[in-house]
Design a protein around this motif. Structure first.
Motif, PDB file in Angstrom:
ATOM      1  N   GLY A 164       0.892  -1.126   0.019  1.00 42.45           N
ATOM      2  CA  GLY A 164      -0.234  -0.005   0.118  1.00 42.45           C
ATOM      3  C   GLY A 164       0.913   1.305   0.162  1.00 42.45           C
ATOM      4  N   GLY A 165       0.195   2.366   0.297  1.00 50.00           N
ATOM      5  CA  GLY A 165       0.788   3.734   0.340  1.00 50.00           C
ATOM      6  C   GLY A 165      -0.020   4.457  -0.893  1.00 50.00           C
ATOM      7  N   ALA A 166      -0.530   5.764  -0.443  1.00 51.13           N
ATOM      8  CA  ALA A 166      -1.326   6.148  -1.119  1.00 51.13           C
ATOM      9  C   ALA A 166      -0.786   6.411  -2.753  1.00 51.13           C
ATOM     10  N   GLU A 167       0.232   7.351  -2.825  1.00 51.68           N
ATOM     11  CA  GLU A 167       0.744   7.484  -3.960  1.00 51.68           C
ATOM     12  C   GLU A 167       1.131   6.153  -4.999  1.00 51.68           C
ATOM     13  N   LEU A 168       1.791   5.398  -4.182  1.00 51.79           N
ATOM     14  CA  LEU A 168       2.005   3.950  -4.780  1.00 51.79           C
ATOM     15  C   LEU A 168       0.773   3.474  -5.421  1.00 51.79           C
ATOM     16  N   ASN A 169      -0.418   3.543  -4.504  1.00 50.38           N
ATOM     17  CA  ASN A 169      -1.698   2.798  -5.032  1.00 50.38           C
ATOM     18  C   ASN A 169      -1.868   3.628  -6.356  1.00 50.38           C
ATOM     19  N   VAL A 170      -1.850   4.877  -6.379  1.00 54.77           N
ATOM     20  CA  VAL A 170      -2.192   5.674  -7.558  1.00 54.77           C
ATOM     21  C   VAL A 170      -1.555   5.161  -8.787  1.00 54.77           C
TER      22      VAL A 170
END
Ligand SMILES: O=C(O)C(=O)C[C@H](O)[C@H](O)CO
Length: 319
Positions: free
Chosen positions: A34-40
């Motif tokens: 996960g990790g918000a910007e990695l999700n993007v």
């Protein structure tokens, strides 16, 4: 070389397998990424676009796992550094039958929080059309905030379009006031700001989508504000005063809400990269968000182009 660039902290997510158990009582965890910007980044790549993810991991088993997974998702690793003095951040996450899961972070002094601003000089923006920025990375340390600001400035100087998602993580900030001031200042540097209504309440004191939009439209670089209004979709207002709401999609069974906001961002960005009008891009944001909440991980619901097409067909909507 890539169409999209983003900066963030990857997290190894240890997701509970024991339904509705408090985190301290969970016995079995499943390892996810996960990790918000990695999700993007993962979602952008799944939709067929090239993306580079800027970060730093530790020289540890989690760091190795993260780098391997990122490559397997076809996300560029040119700007992922390794730090042999600090470990890769991780998080434990509840499994809940309804509502948002409780999470706990092990990310203080993580490798990513030591990513220094020299990396920014090495970043080649020649083919980059969009950069996705979020309020998490500048929250993890002063070093990270400096790196983030230097990158933001370089993006502006190079006329790269930017999206900014406040992504509030109060536990990472020294106080709510510092969070509010820093996030609002960073938002003013972005072309497209993507707040949620609950974030609006905390950041500028109103949950009225139009008031939130008007507040962020005062930002120096800001042209458009898209306010996420949960299952109802999103409210859009631009600098010319044009406003509209784009409907959301009804989901019968929500498995996990985490990653829906990132899904929204990547839906918008990917559609704009394909030269779709903003209204269609916002619809795609809503669609990807709706698909994501139906899966347990932070990014496993993001669609391929074929899956997105099938979803629209099922919902009888055209992009
Ligand atoms: O990046 C974070 O702070 C996280 O909490 C991990 C999740 O993947 C993220 O919240 C989803 O937006």
């Amino acid at each position: 070389m890539s169409e999209v660039i983003t900066i963030g902290e990857p997290l190894v997510i240890l997701a509970s397998k024991d339904m509705d158990k408090k985190l301290e009582d969970v016995k079995t965890f499943q390892r996810l990424l996960g990790g918000a910007e990695l999700n993007v980044s993962i979602g952008i790549s799944r939709l067929g676009h090239s993306v580079q993810y800027i970060s730093q991991v530790g020289d540890d088993p989690f760091g190795k796992y993260v780098k391997k997974e990122i490559s397997e998702h076809n996300v560029g690793t040119d700007y992922i550094l390794e730090d042999n003095e600090h470990w890769t951040g991780h998080q434990i996450k509840q499994l809940v039958s309804k509502g948002d899961p409780d999470t706990f972070n092990y990310r203080k002094n993580s490798a990513a929080s030591y990513l220094t601003s020299e990396i920014v000089d090495k970043i080649d923006l020649s083919d980059v059309k969009f950069a996705h920025m979020s309020g998490i990375f500048p929250a993890i340390s002063e070093t990270a905030e400096n790196t983030f600001r230097k990158l933001f400035k370089k993006l502006i100087d190079n006329n790269v379009k930017t999206t900014f998602d406040p992504n509030l993580r109060p536990q990472l900030w020294s106080s709510e006031e510092v969070m509010r001031e820093t996030i609002n200042n960073l938002a003013s540097m972005a072309n497209i700001v993507l707040p949620g209504i609950n974030e609006g309440k905390i950041l500028m004191g109103s949950s009225d989508p139009e008031k939130i939009a008007d507040f962020y439209l005062k930002g120096e670089q800001t042209e458009t504000v898209i306010v996420k209004v949960g299952p109802d979709g999103a409210f859009v207002k631009n600098k010319n005063g044009e406003t509209y709401t784009v409907h959301g999609f009804k989901v019968d069974h929500v498995v996990d809400t985490v990653g829906a906001g990132d899904g929204f961002a990547l839906g918008v960005i990917s559609a704009l990269l394909e030269n779709k009008p903003l209204k269609s891009a916002v619809l795609r944001g809503n669609a990807v968000g709706a698909l994501q909440v139906q899966t347990p991980g932070d990014n496993d619901g993001y669609p391929t182009p074929e899956e997105l097409k099938a979803f629209y067909e099922k919902e009888s909507v055209a992009e």
